[in-house]
Design an enzyme around this catalytic site. Structure first.
Site, short mmCIF file in Angstrom:
data_model
loop_
_atom_site.label_atom_id
_atom_site.label_comp_id
_atom_site.label_asym_id
_atom_site.label_seq_id
_atom_site.Cartn_x
_atom_site.Cartn_y
_atom_site.Cartn_z
N HIS A 1 -46.60 21.68 6.00
CA HIS A 1 -46.39 20.47 6.79
C HIS A 1 -46.21 20.86 8.25
CE1 HIS A 1 -42.12 21.32 7.04
NE2 HIS A 1 -41.98 21.27 5.72
N CYS B 1 -28.21 26.79 -5.27
CA CYS B 1 -29.16 25.72 -4.96
C CYS B 1 -30.56 26.32 -5.09
CB CYS B 1 -28.97 25.15 -3.56
SG CYS B 1 -30.34 24.06 -3.10
N CYS C 1 -32.86 26.01 -1.93
CA CYS C 1 -32.54 27.00 -0.89
C CYS C 1 -32.76 28.41 -1.39
CB CYS C 1 -31.08 26.93 -0.47
SG CYS C 1 -30.58 25.45 0.37
N CYS D 1 -25.47 20.44 -2.35
CA CYS D 1 -26.02 21.43 -1.43
C CYS D 1 -25.95 20.91 0.01
CB CYS D 1 -27.47 21.73 -1.80
SG CYS D 1 -28.35 22.57 -0.46
N HIS E 1 -29.76 20.35 1.25
CA HIS E 1 -30.64 19.39 0.57
C HIS E 1 -29.93 18.14 0.06
CE1 HIS E 1 -33.00 23.11 0.45
NE2 HIS E 1 -34.01 22.30 0.59
N LYS F 1 -34.82 15.54 8.93
CA LYS F 1 -35.59 16.71 8.54
C LYS F 1 -36.65 16.26 7.54
CE LYS F 1 -35.15 21.44 7.19
NZ LYS F 1 -35.05 22.12 5.93
N LYS G 1 -39.61 16.64 0.86
CA LYS G 1 -40.42 16.03 -0.17
C LYS G 1 -39.73 14.78 -0.71
CE LYS G 1 -43.20 18.04 -3.80
NZ LYS G 1 -43.36 19.19 -4.69
N1 MSP Z 1 -39.58 31.54 2.42
C1 MSP Z 1 -38.51 31.32 3.33
C2 MSP Z 1 -38.62 32.23 4.53
C3 MSP Z 1 -38.67 33.68 4.19
S1 MSP Z 1 -38.95 34.65 5.60
C4 MSP Z 1 -38.67 36.20 5.09
C5 MSP Z 1 -38.54 29.88 3.81
N2 MSP Z 1 -39.70 29.25 3.68
S2 MSP Z 1 -40.01 27.75 4.11
O1 MSP Z 1 -41.31 27.44 3.58
O2 MSP Z 1 -38.95 26.89 3.77
O3 MSP Z 1 -40.20 27.80 5.66
C6 MSP Z 1 -39.12 27.86 6.53
C7 MSP Z 1 -39.62 27.92 7.95
O4 MSP Z 1 -40.63 26.91 8.18
C8 MSP Z 1 -38.55 27.59 8.97
O5 MSP Z 1 -37.75 28.69 9.33
C9 MSP Z 1 -39.40 27.16 10.13
O6 MSP Z 1 -39.97 28.28 10.74
C10 MSP Z 1 -40.48 26.35 9.45
N3 MSP Z 1 -40.05 24.97 9.28
C11 MSP Z 1 -39.95 24.27 8.11
N4 MSP Z 1 -39.57 23.01 8.38
C12 MSP Z 1 -39.41 22.86 9.70
C13 MSP Z 1 -39.16 21.78 10.55
N5 MSP Z 1 -38.92 20.57 10.11
N6 MSP Z 1 -39.20 22.01 11.89
C14 MSP Z 1 -39.52 23.22 12.42
N7 MSP Z 1 -39.75 24.25 11.64
C15 MSP Z 1 -39.57 24.15 10.30
O7 MSP Z 1 -37.54 29.41 4.30
#
Ligand code: MSP
Length: 501
Positions: A18, A126, A129, A143, A146, A294, A297
């Site tokens: 996304h 969670c 997370c 959580c 979430h 934020k 889903k």
């Molecule tokens: N898999 C872990 C990260 C492991 S790194 C060793 C994870 N994945 S995630 O798919 O949830 O992605 C998290 C990252 O996606 C956030 O740190 C950010 O970089 C980006 N974002 C996800 N949602 C976001 C927003 N709504 N806004 C900005 N960035 C965000 O956590």
């Protein structure tokens, strides 16, 4: 030669990409492109995080094996990044053999160095997370991230002696202020450590979908401790020592604030435990919010990058992320805001400048772009902006770099408005004005190319320049006077057609 190694978080494969994921990835891409412009040897890594309970459950829900789930979703991330013109040099998947090798080697070193021990664990977990919480972390018993129920888990785990690193972490934050930026996020990390660090469970015995613990069959590493190591895997940890030694000191991780604890506390402690130096630099941004919330889903407010590309084009989307949401604080995303920004900056200012210049060059200069004047009043403006742009990228502030570049665009539009070359007779005076405007456009194309590579390359070709804007090197190419003149300028449709609000 300087090196620059930039990473994004690796994204979970339970769900499709996304615009939050796209935000970080576009920022990393722009930084990588800026460093290539500087002539730095650059390595840009992104990828997918494919282990853990969250993925296993998503796979079950879709009637797939975890690897099938990972294959499909990982491909969707790759496709999204191709679509957004992301120039990553590598794409890591944590299910690759190279990653297993690095994870096992790095954690074995932590174990051998006495930082890992076995103990019974019981805690509240969670799954979304992939993290344990204590009662006091919960908000209304749920959580804190979430707002969903947590689950009670109990098992024999290996623990990482995080508590042993309290002093060294605090020393790092204090002696190396550039380690975690912006400063507010560095202070947040200090706050986490000062609250007191408990040892953390790094393995699971109840789960199969993970990297096996090398010293004890039947255990796998808990997904976060495998995931963080991806950054080391990709530059040769445990497989190519020379390569690792070259790239590791140049590491910059981009991430959002949600995973600061893992990157700013656990990861540096793991690196210390494994004897890996120096520590990476962290650049932490806020969330992109939709309607103040934020994306998730469950709230059904996720926006896919492709939805926006249809309206704004790839570069319109990239520009918006980089320009509209300063790197650090949260930014609210709205379609209306996006249209307003696109029309103001791209259609009216940059697009209009290009259109005016090519039209007048055709009506007054026979379609051939003249050379600029060495002493144009635009020259000093460009020089000053260039200094600001360098500083802005150095500080990981793409919005500031773009804002500065737009000063050149506004000054050039004003310059045309003042001189009114369209009212001048053809001849040297008119040529001089148009040469200056073309030169300003050339430099704008270079400085904006990290944000909008395809559009800037189009500008480059429309003003008659050969090669690619992407092959330019600054500072030399950004100095006033580089437009040679006597080039055929292309008159074409507007690059950024105005959108209806
Ligand atoms: N898999 C872990 C990260 C492991 S790194 C060793 C994870 N994945 S995630 O798919 O949830 O992605 C998290 C990252 O996606 C956030 O740190 C950010 O970089 C980006 N974002 C996800 N949602 C976001 C927003 N709504 N806004 C900005 N960035 C965000 O956590």
């Amino acid at each position: 030669m300087s090196r620059y190694y930039v990473t994004t978080p690796i994204y979970y494969v339970n769900d499709a990409p996304h615009i939050g994921h796209a935000y970080t990835t576009v920022a990393a891409d722009a930084l990588a492109r800026w460093h290539r412009l500087l002539g730095d040897e650059t390595f840009f890594l992104t990828g997918t995080d494919e282990h853990g309970l969250k993925i296993q459950r998503a796979a079950e829900a879709h009637g797939l094996t975890p690897l099938e789930q990972a294959d499909r979703t990982s491909e969707r991330f790759r496709a999204a990044w191709r679509q957004l013109n992301i120039s990553n040099d590598d794409f890591i998947r944590t299910t690759e053999p190279r990653h297993y090798t690095a994870v096992q080697a790095l954690l074995q070193r932590c174990y051998d160095n006495g930082y890992v021990y076995k103990s019974l664990y019981s805690g509240l977990y969670c799954v979304a997370c992939e993290a344990y919480y204590t009662e006091s972390d919960l908000v209304d018993g749920q959580c804190p991230v979430h707002g969903t129920p947590v689950e009670q888990f109990e098992e024999d785990n290996y623990f990482f002696r995080l508590s042993a690193f309290t002093d060294r972490l605090l020393e790092w934050y204090e002696t190396d202020p550039d380690g975690i930026q912006p400063d507010g996020k560095r202070r947040e990390a200090i706050g986490i450590v000062k609250q007191g660090l408990d040892d953390v469970s790094i393995t699971r015995s109840s789960l199969k979908w993970g990297v096996p613990v090398p010293w004890d069959d039947g255990h796998v590493f808990y997904v976060w401790y495998d995931a963080l190591i991806n950054y080391a895997t990709a530059v040769g940890y445990a497989s190519d020592d020379e390569r690792f030694a070259e790239w590791w000191p140049a590491t910059t991780h981009l991430l959002a604030k949600d995973i600061l604890r893992f990157h700013g506390v656990y990861w540096p402690a793991m690196l210390m435990a494994a004897g890996i130096e120096p520590l990476p630099r962290l650049r932490v941004h806020g969330y992109l919010l939709v309607g103040g919330e934020k994306m998730s889903k469950t709230r059904l407010n996720q926006i896919a990058p492709g939805d926006l590309i249809e309206t704004f084009g790839v570069d319109g989307v990239r520009y918006h992320f980089l320009r509209d949401t300063p790197f650090g604080p949260d930014g609210d995303f709205s379609f209306e805001g996006m249209i307003a920004r696109y029309n103001a900056d791209l259609a009216n200012q940059l697009g209009n400048l290009l259109q005016r210049v090519s039209t007048v060059v055709h009506s007054k200069c026979g379609g051939i772009g003249p050379a600029p004047r060495a002493d144009s009043t635009l020259g000093p403006i460009v020089a000053e902006v260039f200094g600001d742009v360098v500083e802005a990228w150095r500080a990981t502030q793409p919005s500031v770099a773009l804002e500065a570049t737009w000063r050149i665009i506004r000054a050039t539009n004003d310059y045309l408005q003042t001189n009114e070359p369209w009212k001048m007779p053809p001849g040297p005076a008119c040529d001089a004005v148009m040469g200056d405007a073309l030169e300003a456009l050339r430099i704008v194309a270079i400085l904006t190319s990290p944000a909008m590579p395809a559009a800037c390359d189009a500008i480059w070709h429309r003003i008659g320049l050969a090669g690619s804007v992407l092959d330019q090197r600054v500072p030399a190419a950004a100095r006033w006077g580089g437009y040679p003149g006597a080039l055929a300028v292309v008159a074409a449709e507007p690059l950024f057609p105005r959108l209806k609000g």
